[in-house]
Every structure is written in structure tokens, then in C-alpha cells.
Write a protein that holds these residues in place. Sequence first.
Motif, mmCIF file in Angstrom:
data_model
loop_
_atom_site.group_PDB
_atom_site.id
_atom_site.type_symbol
_atom_site.label_atom_id
_atom_site.label_comp_id
_atom_site.label_asym_id
_atom_site.label_seq_id
_atom_site.Cartn_x
_atom_site.Cartn_y
_atom_site.Cartn_z
ATOM 1 N N GLY A 369 0.840 -1.194 0.000
ATOM 2 C CA GLY A 369 0.000 0.000 0.000
ATOM 3 C C GLY A 369 0.871 1.237 0.000
ATOM 4 N N TRP A 371 0.387 5.056 0.297
ATOM 5 C CA TRP A 371 -0.759 5.856 0.720
ATOM 6 C C TRP A 371 -0.665 7.324 0.337
ATOM 7 N N SER A 381 -4.362 5.859 4.347
ATOM 8 C CA SER A 381 -4.373 4.563 5.043
ATOM 9 C C SER A 381 -5.666 4.381 5.824
ATOM 10 N N TYR A 384 -8.198 3.226 3.367
ATOM 11 C CA TYR A 384 -7.995 1.797 3.075
ATOM 12 C C TYR A 384 -8.535 0.940 4.217
ATOM 13 N N ALA A 385 -8.237 1.357 5.461
ATOM 14 C CA ALA A 385 -8.678 0.566 6.612
ATOM 15 C C ALA A 385 -10.204 0.482 6.675
ATOM 16 N N PRO A 388 -10.900 -2.014 3.012
ATOM 17 C CA PRO A 388 -9.716 -2.823 2.682
ATOM 18 C C PRO A 388 -9.959 -3.790 1.522
ATOM 19 N N THR A 389 -8.951 -3.937 0.667
ATOM 20 C CA THR A 389 -9.020 -4.928 -0.407
ATOM 21 C C THR A 389 -8.938 -6.328 0.201
ATOM 22 N N LEU A 392 -9.024 -6.975 7.181
ATOM 23 C CA LEU A 392 -8.020 -6.711 8.216
ATOM 24 C C LEU A 392 -7.928 -7.862 9.216
ATOM 25 N N THR A 395 -5.371 -10.012 7.892
ATOM 26 C CA THR A 395 -4.078 -9.390 7.583
ATOM 27 C C THR A 395 -3.177 -9.691 8.781
ATOM 28 N N ASN A 398 1.230 -5.587 9.526
ATOM 29 C CA ASN A 398 1.496 -4.424 8.665
ATOM 30 C C ASN A 398 2.884 -3.915 9.001
ATOM 31 N N VAL A 457 -4.341 0.838 10.665
ATOM 32 C CA VAL A 457 -4.762 -0.565 10.812
ATOM 33 C C VAL A 457 -4.482 -1.078 12.219
#
Length: 553
Positions: A369, A371, A381, A384-385, A388-389, A392, A395, A398, A457
Motif C-alpha cells: 500500500g 498511501w 491509510s 484503506y482501513a 480494505p481490499t 483486516l 491481515t 502491517n 490498521v
Amino acid sequence: MRIAPLALAATLALPTLAQAADAGPISAARLSADVKVLADSKLAGRSPGGPGEAATLAYIVSQFKAAGLKPAGDKGGWTQAVPLIRFTVAADPKFSLTAGGKTQALAETQQIMAWTQRPTDRVAIENAPLVFVGYGVTAPERGWDDFKGVDLKGKIAVILINDPDFEAQAGEPVAGKFGGKAATYYGRWIYKFEEAARRGALGALIVHETAGAAYPWSTVVASNGESFDVVRPDPAAIHPLLQGWIQRDIAVDLFKAAGLDFEAQKTAARTAGFRPVPLIGASFSAELGVRTARLMSHNVLAQIPGGKRPGESVMFGAHWDAFGIGPADATGDTVRHGAIDDGMGVAGVLEIARAFAHGPRPDRTVVFGVWTAEERGLLGSEYYAQHPTFPLATTAGNLTLDVVQTAGAAHDVVLVGAGQDSLEADLAKAAARQGRSITPDPHPEKALFYRADHFSVAKRGVPTILIMGMAAGHDLVKGGREAGDRWVNDYTTRCYHQVCDNWSPDWDLTGAAQDIDLLYVVGRDLANSTRWPDWNAASEFKPIRAHTKALRK
Ligand SMILES: [Zn+2]
């Protein structure tokens, strides 16, 4: 979005460095070459939504593509659109305090700085009652609730900066409960505003004290009444209508007029039994115009799909944005190049991506990522959080690079957020393999752990490692800790967020390559394992992670 190819990328030539050794697959020369492009004046200081954004994104995407990665952005593309909103307080806002029968106007920048992050064109507050809520903390895992169910509807919460432990004396029951002098999330101004909003407050005013804030009043004023946020479905959920700071002497007088002693109230706020105190006879009024502007910026997202467990992921991150165009320096340059902050981090992420692409396919998916809008409040970010693709909950970790030192090989790596989670042990092991060691950030009270993109995240439970090369001086092979401190001091006072943060052929990126290799090794081992790193028992993020445990096998 589609991005036109960039001429810059085609003409990229590796500069010769005065001195630099590679570390594992991480090439010091390629790091330098990437930063040279990112810091180029053509990218205009890489402000989010600014004139250099398209070229910046195009360069980063071109490097991921060249390395053979796959896109991980919107609709199968390389980018994720991040809708932002900018708030500017119009000239001449009016603020006043009534206390002890007298009304006093508060001068913006001198006595108060306040703004809104609600999409509105005008804020009007008339004679709202004030309630002192101590440190404004709700921390169930520490048996702490400063609010005790107080009704804050239509009222202004007056809040202390930092957490209840910051000024605790030895022997007080609170001592150690919030990590001593080390900062916790509960001490951060962003947390306090959000918690006040969750508690239904109309407004929130934090009392500025230099030690607790870790920066002077001038830093508060420097925002210039301008702030940014991501576009949110329900901004009122985390933003009170008005949020801001007042100077300590204003608070002292306000408490006095309400028959209270500010210092005595502060001491009372250091006990779990503290209850909110209405400031009798006091009220606050405000009237300000607000200009809002929408802008669209983008994160870059790339991936290497996992060979065995593609539904599990490990993420690397850095931010591409910098501060755009600013006042001219002595040479007339106006571009705030953002070479070290965070061109070096982006270059590091690109090198790690190349290293993964050349190595065997990882078991878990590895996500990269890059950002936008970190400097505007970790917004890329954060977005994204929220969107998210890769979930989390699955995940595994990070790993973030924000500022990497350019002063040469070091015997150690400085870890911001030491003591937070189990990834620290992995970093120590990887460092030992390089013949190096970990030095914990010696100034955890400065709260750097809460001021980089990994935090977006982390606060949602993902264990993290942050490398931030300006946190403290490294023990440099040439010149030791003293030389490391000199580099940090020089960078922070002269160049940080300034025009002077520019690419240089004189950098020694040996230490940078070592730090980036460390992160690569930690991430690679995690991507090839079945481990789920966790937060330590004392971490404020452990309960959140535990909450999502059922989603991991
Ligand atoms: Zn940064």
C-alpha cells in the motif's frame, strides 16, 4: 483511474553513490534512483490531489508493473480513489467565554484554535454549558471511564491533554496504568475529539500544556484553521461540531471563575473514581464561517497473490504524499520535495516488492500500500482501513516505513512502539542475523507510534512494525550514537517538511538498505508461516484483535 505513462520512468538511470552497500536483495543504488524521481521538482512536492499526483502515481505503478506484481486497487486497477474533504475556517471567527458573570472574547491563534470537521458552512454555538471531563478517556481494559454516563448533549467538553498517567507521582494508584510517561492512544488529541463525539458532546476543547502535548502552542496554531478528512458516511459519529484547543491560562481563569482550582482538578482526574465536573456559571459561544472543498486523491495498491493461503495477507506500506509547494528557501526553491519523508519509504516498499517478485512465491498474499494524504492526518491509510481490499481480520501484520535514515551503516535499528506486539521478536531475530540489534525509541512520550500510517490498521487490531529513521539517532558504524543524533537533529530542524528534504547524491544508503532488508525478512517469514502475531497484554489494541480471532483459523 487510467494513468498516462510517464517520461520520467523511461529515462531512469541508476545514479552512482559515493558509498553504499546493498543488504540482501535490497539495492542502495535503486533506492537512490527511486527517491531521485519521487523528489523531482516535476512532481511539485506530491501534494494529494495536486499537480504532481498523476505523475507520482504513474511512476509508482510503473515500478510495480515492471516488477511483475498484480494490481490490488479499485475494480482490478492499481489505485484506490480516496475522496477527501478540506475544511478552512473563514477569517474572523468569533469565540467567547462567559464565566463569573463576565464575558470575554477569545482571540483566535492567541487564546484559542478551533475548527470543524463536519461538512457545514457555518458553526454557531450560543452559550453552551461547559463540563470538565478530565482526560476524556474510556478504557475498559484498564477499568477506566472518565465520563460516568454524563450527559454532554448541547455542551462543550473541556479535556486535559495526554493520559491520566503522564503526570502521576510514584505511589498514586494510576501510576503505570497507562504506561507511565510513554504515550498511549488515549493521550492523543484525535482520540479525545472522537471520544467526545461518541459521548454526544456538541464541542470539545483540549487544554494545551506544552509538556503533555509534546509540542508548543505555535504547533497548534500552525494548522492555520485548515484541516482534512476522508469523506465519511457519518462524520458526526466521530467529530463534534466544534473541536479545538485553548491555552492553559484561559483554562486556569475559567476554572477559577467556576470556583475550581485547575491543578487540583487535574490531580483529581488522575483517579479512576473521577467524575465529570460542570463548570458552574460558565458558557461558551462561537460563530465561524467554514469553507469546504472536495478533492479526489488515490492510494496505490499492488499484490503478489499467495501460493498456498491467498486469503491471508501480509502488508507493507509507506506514503507517497508530501507538502507540495511552500515558501521559498535561500536558493529560491519552493518545492517541498519529501525525499526522505517519505520518498525513502516508498522506495523501500518498491525494493521489497522487487525482492518478493524475484524470490519464490510466498504462501500468503503480500500487499503493498502506497498511501496518499498521510501528512493530512493518515487519511489514505485510514480510507484503506475502512475499505480494505484484503480483510483486516486476516491481515497477519502491517510493516511500515516512514522516514529512513541516509547516514550510513548502523549497529542498530530504532524501533518505534517497542513493547506493543510479538512482531518485535521477529524484528530482533532478523536484526541479529545482520549482526545488529534493536534500540527501543527512547522518547515514547512523543507518541510517534500514533503518527504514521501503520496506525490506521493498528487501531483496528492489525499487529504492526514501524521503522521511522528520525525517531532517534542510530549507533552509526562511522561516528557512533553521537553521529546518529547529529543526523536526526540536522534533519528535523532543517529539512523535515521543508524544501531542504531533497534527494542528494551524497547519501550513504547502506543503513537504509539494512533497515529495509529487515522489514523484508520479517514480512517474508510471516508470509511463509501460519502464525498470527498478536499484541502484548498491555497493548490498547489487544482487545480489538481478540474480537476478530474467530475469523482466523
Ligand atoms: Zn512521513
